[in-house]
Motif scaffolding. Structure first.
Motif, mmCIF file in Angstrom:
data_model
loop_
_atom_site.group_PDB
_atom_site.id
_atom_site.type_symbol
_atom_site.label_atom_id
_atom_site.label_comp_id
_atom_site.label_asym_id
_atom_site.label_seq_id
_atom_site.Cartn_x
_atom_site.Cartn_y
_atom_site.Cartn_z
ATOM 1 N N GLY A 148 -29.431 8.271 -41.013
ATOM 2 C CA GLY A 148 -30.509 9.154 -41.429
ATOM 3 C C GLY A 148 -30.794 10.199 -40.369
ATOM 4 N N TYR A 149 -31.915 10.865 -40.527
ATOM 5 C CA TYR A 149 -32.240 11.958 -39.618
ATOM 6 C C TYR A 149 -33.058 11.443 -38.435
ATOM 7 N N HIS A 150 -32.403 10.725 -37.583
ATOM 8 C CA HIS A 150 -32.964 10.400 -36.285
ATOM 9 C C HIS A 150 -31.814 10.259 -35.297
ATOM 10 N N VAL A 151 -32.140 10.254 -34.027
ATOM 11 C CA VAL A 151 -31.136 10.248 -32.968
ATOM 12 C C VAL A 151 -30.945 8.837 -32.444
ATOM 13 N N GLU A 152 -29.689 8.427 -32.322
ATOM 14 C CA GLU A 152 -29.356 7.129 -31.729
ATOM 15 C C GLU A 152 -28.338 7.318 -30.618
ATOM 16 N N LEU A 153 -28.559 6.645 -29.496
ATOM 17 C CA LEU A 153 -27.576 6.546 -28.417
ATOM 18 C C LEU A 153 -27.177 5.074 -28.353
ATOM 19 N N VAL A 154 -25.949 4.773 -28.727
ATOM 20 C CA VAL A 154 -25.497 3.392 -28.902
ATOM 21 C C VAL A 154 -24.570 2.996 -27.765
ATOM 22 N N THR A 155 -24.873 1.886 -27.106
ATOM 23 C CA THR A 155 -24.056 1.414 -26.000
ATOM 24 C C THR A 155 -23.992 -0.112 -26.011
ATOM 25 N N GLU A 156 -22.922 -0.654 -25.455
ATOM 26 C CA GLU A 156 -22.797 -2.113 -25.339
ATOM 27 C C GLU A 156 -23.488 -2.635 -24.078
ATOM 28 N N SER A 157 -23.914 -1.726 -23.187
ATOM 29 C CA SER A 157 -24.498 -2.110 -21.906
ATOM 30 C C SER A 157 -26.021 -2.041 -21.951
ATOM 31 N N TYR A 158 -26.670 -3.174 -21.712
ATOM 32 C CA TYR A 158 -28.128 -3.186 -21.699
ATOM 33 C C TYR A 158 -28.678 -2.372 -20.531
ATOM 34 N N SER A 159 -28.036 -2.470 -19.365
ATOM 35 C CA SER A 159 -28.517 -1.732 -18.194
ATOM 36 C C SER A 159 -28.408 -0.228 -18.416
ATOM 37 N N PHE A 160 -27.332 0.220 -19.070
ATOM 38 C CA PHE A 160 -27.182 1.637 -19.352
ATOM 39 C C PHE A 160 -28.202 2.091 -20.383
ATOM 40 N N ALA A 161 -28.466 1.260 -21.389
ATOM 41 C CA ALA A 161 -29.490 1.573 -22.383
ATOM 42 C C ALA A 161 -30.860 1.722 -21.722
ATOM 43 N N GLU A 162 -31.185 0.828 -20.785
ATOM 44 C CA GLU A 162 -32.450 0.917 -20.068
ATOM 45 C C GLU A 162 -32.539 2.195 -19.246
ATOM 46 N N LEU A 163 -31.400 2.600 -18.644
ATOM 47 C CA LEU A 163 -31.369 3.842 -17.879
ATOM 48 C C LEU A 163 -31.659 5.039 -18.779
ATOM 49 N N LEU A 164 -31.002 5.100 -19.940
ATOM 50 C CA LEU A 164 -31.215 6.203 -20.862
ATOM 51 C C LEU A 164 -32.656 6.225 -21.375
ATOM 52 N N LEU A 165 -33.193 5.048 -21.672
ATOM 53 C CA LEU A 165 -34.578 4.947 -22.133
ATOM 54 C C LEU A 165 -35.533 5.476 -21.063
ATOM 55 N N SER A 166 -35.334 5.037 -19.830
ATOM 56 C CA SER A 166 -36.193 5.469 -18.733
ATOM 57 C C SER A 166 -36.081 6.971 -18.504
ATOM 58 N N LEU A 167 -34.854 7.498 -18.569
ATOM 59 C CA LEU A 167 -34.635 8.927 -18.350
ATOM 60 C C LEU A 167 -35.341 9.743 -19.431
ATOM 61 N N LEU A 168 -35.198 9.346 -20.690
ATOM 62 C CA LEU A 168 -35.835 10.071 -21.784
ATOM 63 C C LEU A 168 -37.359 10.019 -21.678
ATOM 64 N N ARG A 169 -37.891 8.848 -21.371
ATOM 65 C CA ARG A 169 -39.346 8.720 -21.274
ATOM 66 C C ARG A 169 -39.887 9.513 -20.090
ATOM 67 N N THR A 170 -39.147 9.525 -18.981
ATOM 68 C CA THR A 170 -39.549 10.314 -17.814
ATOM 69 C C THR A 170 -39.604 11.797 -18.151
ATOM 70 N N MET A 171 -38.728 12.229 -19.064
ATOM 71 C CA MET A 171 -38.675 13.623 -19.476
ATOM 72 C C MET A 171 -39.648 13.929 -20.612
ATOM 73 N N GLY A 172 -40.450 12.927 -20.996
ATOM 74 C CA GLY A 172 -41.507 13.148 -21.974
ATOM 75 C C GLY A 172 -41.163 12.833 -23.414
ATOM 76 N N TYR A 173 -40.026 12.185 -23.658
ATOM 77 C CA TYR A 173 -39.615 11.871 -25.029
ATOM 78 C C TYR A 173 -40.112 10.485 -25.440
#
Length: 211
Positions: A148-173
């Motif tokens: 559907g019309y939403h954005v997903e970043l899919v990874t097998e790595s939990y640590s990498f997912a946490e990094l992306l989550l933290s980066l996006l939230r730090t940038m205000g998303y």
């Protein structure tokens, strides 16, 4: 013929975007490989890399970024899926050599002789590199046509997912994190955030189309 998903169209647009700064190209390649590359082993304890995608434009972008890294040899193979929806699969292979370990060191994927599962903080000091890093992560993520019309970043790595989550939230998303089978998904669902995210990555046409 099936039409490409909206996510695939955005990737096609972004794959043509070439960062002007070497630091940004390094950050983009690092995230792209973290999202979808695996190690391969060669003779005399050398290592290589293999990156697989179903998007031809993303494969070309990976090749271009890798060829900009002096000293490594690459090859591209194409295979046809046996599944019901027969899609091409593009495999970008960095042939094993001593230079690959040096490349992985520059990308932050290795520290000495050990894999680095850390934060990539050295690559994310500049705002332009943070944008490039997220672009690489989006390009390397697996597209799900029914997402559907939403954005997903899919990874097998939990640590990498946490990094992306933290980066996006730090940038205000307003990003969220969930899991699906063996994957972790960082997602954006608010339309204004998605439009801004596409603009941030350089996909202006996609931002306009989504709006």
């Amino acid at each position: 013929m099936a039409q490409p998903s909206f996510s695939a169209e955005v990737k096609n647009d972004l794959a043509r975007f070439i960062g002007r700064r070497a630091c940004c190209r390094t950050a983009e390649l690092a995230a792209l490989l973290r999202m979808g590359a695996v190690l391969t082993l060669g003779a005399k304890r050398t290592v290589g890399l293999a990156f697989t995608t179903e998007n031809a434009a993303v494969a070309r972008k990976a090749l271009m970024l890798l060829k900009g890294s002096a000293g490594v040899m690459t090859e591209l193979t194409v295979s046809r899926s046996r599944r019901l929806k027969k899609r091409n699969s593009y495999r970008v292979h960095v042939l094993p050599s001593r230079e690959v370990a040096a490349l992985m060191g520059r990308l932050g994927l290795m520290r000495g002789s050990a894999l680095n599962m850390g934060t990539d903080s050295a690559l994310l000091k500049k705002a332009c590199c943070r944008k490039a890093y997220l672009r690489g992560a989006f390009l390397g993520s697996v597209s799900r046509p029914d997402a559907g019309y939403h954005v997903e970043l899919v990874t097998e790595s939990y640590s990498f997912a946490e990094l992306l989550l933290s980066l996006l939230r730090t940038m205000g998303y307003p990003a969220g994190l969930t899991d699906r089978k063996e994957n972790y998904i960082v997602y954006l669902k608010e339309s204004d955030a998605i439009i801004d995210f596409f603009s941030l990555l350089g996909a202006e046409k996609a931002a306009e189309a989504f709006e």
